[in-house]
Design a protein around this motif. Structure first.
Motif, PDB file in Angstrom:
ATOM      1  N   ARG A  88       0.832  -1.209   0.000  1.00  0.00           N
ATOM      2  CA  ARG A  88       0.000   0.000   0.000  1.00  0.00           C
ATOM      3  C   ARG A  88       0.862   1.253   0.000  1.00  0.00           C
ATOM      4  O   ARG A  88       0.605   2.195  -0.754  1.00  0.00           O
ATOM      5  N   GLN A  89       1.893   1.280   0.843  1.00  0.00           N
ATOM      6  CA  GLN A  89       2.727   2.470   0.964  1.00  0.00           C
ATOM      7  C   GLN A  89       3.465   2.797  -0.333  1.00  0.00           C
ATOM      8  O   GLN A  89       3.464   3.946  -0.779  1.00  0.00           O
ATOM      9  N   LEU A  90       4.086   1.785  -0.942  1.00  0.00           N
ATOM     10  CA  LEU A  90       4.829   2.053  -2.174  1.00  0.00           C
ATOM     11  C   LEU A  90       3.875   2.463  -3.294  1.00  0.00           C
ATOM     12  O   LEU A  90       4.141   3.413  -4.030  1.00  0.00           O
ATOM     13  N   ALA A  91       2.765   1.759  -3.406  1.00  0.00           N
ATOM     14  CA  ALA A  91       1.801   2.069  -4.471  1.00  0.00           C
ATOM     15  C   ALA A  91       1.176   3.449  -4.269  1.00  0.00           C
ATOM     16  O   ALA A  91       0.977   4.186  -5.235  1.00  0.00           O
ATOM     17  N   ALA A  92       0.885   3.813  -3.046  1.00  0.00           N
ATOM     18  CA  ALA A  92       0.309   5.135  -2.788  1.00  0.00           C
ATOM     19  C   ALA A  92       1.316   6.236  -3.108  1.00  0.00           C
ATOM     20  O   ALA A  92       0.952   7.284  -3.646  1.00  0.00           O
ATOM     21  N   ALA A  93       2.579   5.985  -2.818  1.00  0.00           N
ATOM     22  CA  ALA A  93       3.618   6.975  -3.090  1.00  0.00           C
ATOM     23  C   ALA A  93       3.853   7.153  -4.591  1.00  0.00           C
ATOM     24  O   ALA A  93       4.335   8.193  -5.018  1.00  0.00           O
ATOM     25  N   GLU A  94       3.502   6.120  -5.360  1.00  0.00           N
ATOM     26  CA  GLU A  94       3.736   6.161  -6.807  1.00  0.00           C
ATOM     27  C   GLU A  94       2.440   5.876  -7.571  1.00  0.00           C
ATOM     28  O   GLU A  94       2.429   5.129  -8.540  1.00  0.00           O
ATOM     29  N   PHE A  95       1.357   6.509  -7.152  1.00  0.00           N
ATOM     30  CA  PHE A  95       0.062   6.222  -7.742  1.00  0.00           C
ATOM     31  C   PHE A  95       0.008   6.402  -9.263  1.00  0.00           C
ATOM     32  O   PHE A  95      -0.591   5.578  -9.944  1.00  0.00           O
ATOM     33  N   ARG A 144      -6.520 -13.737  -2.562  1.00  0.00           N
ATOM     34  CA  ARG A 144      -7.315 -12.777  -3.349  1.00  0.00           C
ATOM     35  C   ARG A 144      -7.924 -11.697  -2.465  1.00  0.00           C
ATOM     36  O   ARG A 144      -7.983 -10.528  -2.846  1.00  0.00           O
ATOM     37  N   MET A 145      -8.385 -12.078  -1.277  1.00  0.00           N
ATOM     38  CA  MET A 145      -8.986 -11.105  -0.372  1.00  0.00           C
ATOM     39  C   MET A 145      -7.956 -10.035   0.016  1.00  0.00           C
ATOM     40  O   MET A 145      -8.257  -8.830  -0.017  1.00  0.00           O
ATOM     41  N   ILE A 146      -6.765 -10.455   0.344  1.00  0.00           N
ATOM     42  CA  ILE A 146      -5.730  -9.500   0.751  1.00  0.00           C
ATOM     43  C   ILE A 146      -5.310  -8.630  -0.436  1.00  0.00           C
ATOM     44  O   ILE A 146      -5.181  -7.408  -0.307  1.00  0.00           O
ATOM     45  N   ARG A 147      -5.137  -9.235  -1.605  1.00  0.00           N
ATOM     46  CA  ARG A 147      -4.768  -8.452  -2.798  1.00  0.00           C
ATOM     47  C   ARG A 147      -5.883  -7.467  -3.161  1.00  0.00           C
ATOM     48  O   ARG A 147      -5.608  -6.319  -3.521  1.00  0.00           O
ATOM     49  N   ASN A 148      -7.142  -7.898  -3.062  1.00  0.00           N
ATOM     50  CA  ASN A 148      -8.259  -6.997  -3.348  1.00  0.00           C
ATOM     51  C   ASN A 148      -8.290  -5.833  -2.367  1.00  0.00           C
ATOM     52  O   ASN A 148      -8.572  -4.688  -2.752  1.00  0.00           O
ATOM     53  N   LEU A 149      -8.024  -6.118  -1.119  1.00  0.00           N
ATOM     54  CA  LEU A 149      -7.984  -5.065  -0.104  1.00  0.00           C
ATOM     55  C   LEU A 149      -6.898  -4.043  -0.443  1.00  0.00           C
ATOM     56  O   LEU A 149      -7.139  -2.828  -0.425  1.00  0.00           O
ATOM     57  N   ILE A 150      -5.717  -4.538  -0.804  1.00  0.00           N
ATOM     58  CA  ILE A 150      -4.602  -3.642  -1.130  1.00  0.00           C
ATOM     59  C   ILE A 150      -4.922  -2.819  -2.371  1.00  0.00           C
ATOM     60  O   ILE A 150      -4.805  -1.591  -2.362  1.00  0.00           O
ATOM     61  N   ILE A 151      -5.324  -3.475  -3.439  1.00  0.00           N
ATOM     62  CA  ILE A 151      -5.574  -2.774  -4.703  1.00  0.00           C
ATOM     63  C   ILE A 151      -6.762  -1.824  -4.576  1.00  0.00           C
ATOM     64  O   ILE A 151      -6.709  -0.691  -5.053  1.00  0.00           O
ATOM     65  N   GLY A 152      -7.813  -2.269  -3.902  1.00  0.00           N
ATOM     66  CA  GLY A 152      -8.961  -1.392  -3.688  1.00  0.00           C
ATOM     67  C   GLY A 152      -8.576  -0.150  -2.912  1.00  0.00           C
ATOM     68  O   GLY A 152      -8.988   0.972  -3.250  1.00  0.00           O
ATOM     69  N   GLU A 153      -7.769  -0.330  -1.891  1.00  0.00           N
ATOM     70  CA  GLU A 153      -7.304   0.808  -1.089  1.00  0.00           C
ATOM     71  C   GLU A 153      -6.501   1.781  -1.951  1.00  0.00           C
ATOM     72  O   GLU A 153      -6.712   2.990  -1.906  1.00  0.00           O
ATOM     73  N   ILE A 154      -5.596   1.235  -2.733  1.00  0.00           N
ATOM     74  CA  ILE A 154      -4.741   2.074  -3.578  1.00  0.00           C
ATOM     75  C   ILE A 154      -5.586   2.887  -4.561  1.00  0.00           C
ATOM     76  O   ILE A 154      -5.397   4.093  -4.704  1.00  0.00           O
ATOM     77  N   VAL A 155      -6.519   2.229  -5.215  1.00  0.00           N
ATOM     78  CA  VAL A 155      -7.355   2.910  -6.214  1.00  0.00           C
ATOM     79  C   VAL A 155      -8.226   3.974  -5.556  1.00  0.00           C
ATOM     80  O   VAL A 155      -8.271   5.124  -6.003  1.00  0.00           O
ATOM     81  N   HIS A 156      -8.908   3.610  -4.486  1.00  0.00           N
ATOM     82  CA  HIS A 156      -9.813   4.574  -3.843  1.00  0.00           C
ATOM     83  C   HIS A 156      -9.061   5.733  -3.210  1.00  0.00           C
ATOM     84  O   HIS A 156      -9.469   6.895  -3.330  1.00  0.00           O
TER      85      HIS A 156
END
Length: 189
Positions: A88-95, A144-156
């Motif tokens: 989440r942190q790396l993806a948010a920093a490089e959205f 899948r649940m954990i990946r969905n949580l991460i990706i959903g968080e990043i997108v939103h």
């Protein structure tokens, strides 16, 4: 920049700068940003799609490297939690980079070095989950649940949808992750 000083890493760095500045990633723009002619890029990358793949590879390789550092000495739920937080942190920093990756054709992400880079991240999560699961189907659902949580968080979060002052995005992410891990505990074993 002369052809002798141009490298694939310099091209990728410049390409990421363009993406993050919301400038169209074209060879013409890339050449201007690098201070060279666009033709100088062709010996390194055949087209813009190849540059996209290189940017994505760079992102996933850095993510794997960061995960290796952040997961040292951790196991079990703390390791799974740290995996999610690091992603989440790396993806948010490089959205803007993540948006580029998410918008790439699926077929592109399922072949070659990019598939290998993405699979490295998945394998880290699978290794963290393996001790908790007794069957592949359950491990797949949890993964899948954990990946969905991460990706959903990043997108939103990246698109500004988590602006409610009642709770920070990080706090709600941590709470959702804790709920997911609790749910995982009741299903395993």
């Amino acid at each position: 920049m002369t052809a002798r000083t141009l490298t694939s890493q310099k091209i990728i760095t410049a390409a990421k700068e363009l993406v993050c500045a919301d400038t169209a990633l074209t060879f013409a723009n890339l050449g201007r940003h690098l201070g060279t002619k666009s033709q100088a890029i062709y010996p390194y990358y055949s087209d813009v799609a190849a540059v996209h793949i290189a940017i994505a590879n760079d992102f996933f390789q850095r993510l794997v490297s960061q995960l290796q550092q952040d997961l040292v000495g951790l196991a079990g739920e703390p390791a799974i939690s740290q995996f999610a937080k690091t992603c989440r942190q790396l993806a948010a920093a490089e959205f803007p980079i993540v948006q580029l990756i998410l918008n790439m054709p699926v077929a592109t992400k399922r072949v070659g070095t990019l598939k290998e880079s993405i699979d490295q991240v998945y394998h880290v999560l699978e290794r963290l989950l393996a001790p908790f699961n007794q069957d592949e189907a359950h491990q797949l659902v949890v993964s899948r649940m954990i990946r969905n949580l991460i990706i959903g968080e990043i997108v939103h979060e990246g698109t500004g949808r988590f602006q409610n002052p009642a709770m920070s995005a990080e706090s709600s992410f941590n709470q959702m992750l804790a709920l997911a891990l609790t749910s995982f505990d009741t299903q395993s074993g």
